[in-house]
Enzyme design. Sequence first.
Site, PDB file in Angstrom:
ATOM      1  N   ASP A 249      14.955 -93.292  14.205  1.00  0.00           N
ATOM      2  CA  ASP A 249      16.393 -93.185  13.941  1.00  0.00           C
ATOM      3  C   ASP A 249      16.566 -92.904  12.453  1.00  0.00           C
ATOM      4  OD1 ASP A 249      19.344 -93.742  13.987  1.00  0.00           O
ATOM      5  OD2 ASP A 249      18.885 -94.427  16.002  1.00  0.00           O
ATOM      6  N   HIS A 272      16.055 -89.529  11.590  1.00  0.00           N
ATOM      7  CA  HIS A 272      17.378 -88.915  11.629  1.00  0.00           C
ATOM      8  C   HIS A 272      17.968 -88.726  10.235  1.00  0.00           C
ATOM      9  CE1 HIS A 272      18.142 -90.278  16.086  1.00  0.00           C
ATOM     10  NE2 HIS A 272      17.042 -89.555  15.941  1.00  0.00           N
TER      11      HIS A 272
END
Length: 422
Positions: A249, A272
């Site tokens: 993430d 991310h």
Amino acid sequence: MAFAKTVSILILFFALACNADKSLKPEPVAGPDMFKNKNVAKDVLLPGEKVFNVQDFGAKGDGKFDCTQAFMDGWRKVCHETTGPARLLVPPGRFLVSSMFFSGPCTAASPVTIQVQGTVLATVDLSEYENGDWLIFQKLDGLKIIGGGIFDGQGKSSWEYSENCESSADSTCARNPSSLFFSDSSNVVIQGIRSVNPKGFHIFVTKCTNVRLRKLKLLAPATSPNTDGIHVSHSDTVIISRNTIATGDDCISMIQGVKNIFINRLRCGPGHGISIGSLGKYPNEVEVKGVRIQNCSLTDTTNGLRIKSWPDKYPGAASDISFSNIIMQNVKNPIIIDQEYECYPDCKKKPSLVKLQNIHFQNVKGTTTTPLAVDLRCSKLYPCQGITVRDIDLKVGLAPTISRCVNTKPLFGGLLMPPACI
């Protein structure tokens, strides 16, 4: 009757006052920095410093024996039964522990040190994490976690149960346990350790001041859900430097109430990217203010530099934010302001109520996997103000890249690829 009515009014007034107090609870403000102008990279025993080995309290480094009580007993001795300098030593070995608190305030002299040379393993049964997180550090003033050791969250078996609470409208959504959780603490140094395979976030910092996160390696597979590297909220003066984060993430995520955040020399990817938000999800959100991100590299990330807010929810704000000297390699969405979070494309909801201003992107270079390299989609109700984009060089193979600006008029300058929005 009059007396009963008076009592009822007083009870109602008291309840309203309590609720108001909760909503107006002051944000943490950084005080004197214990580690300012000190070489925190160098670890030396202080004069008279006592070292307490967890094995002396019954811990076994075989990776099977439950060492939770031994760690708790060792912490109690270091923090609450010592008056001078003290440290808790986790020697080489594999030490299995369940969820536990490292709570202060301590009677020992500040800072208290936890030196991890071995590997600390999390138990795998999620039912043991009633506290919400794995290792919880709270109400401490002066803490160092050092030693080059490893915190292994053993999260693989729990990832299938992971819930994305950021996108969920359900208030009962329960995120997976973070590996290292810090709250209500100040003057904290976390340095030279590794976190692998957390169940949830690697490191969660909230309601803290004067925090340094240095030379960390935070690792999890790119497919591991909701495993943010470093997540920060409601904190003042957090310095994040020289870290390597490869996870499933955001490498670093920051939400409401953060101010004076400095991120330098981060190596991010896969993951991310670096994210501010999502903002505007909750009532009475506190502004994000004063974030500096510089000298970082991002490789094979789904996003690069991102600010995101919800449409049709609550007010919020973010200001005085700068991204500079950033190198990107194969980043899907290099520069993005998304005020239609979880609603794009063709969003029919009311515009975001989050105000964004004084945001700067400078000297961002490298490669992207998509032509849209600069995507600034702001709120129709509160257009972004004071946005600057300068010296951007982002390419996608031999094809040109493009930029898009919606509800904002950025100031472009320097050499630009993609060209400025028309």
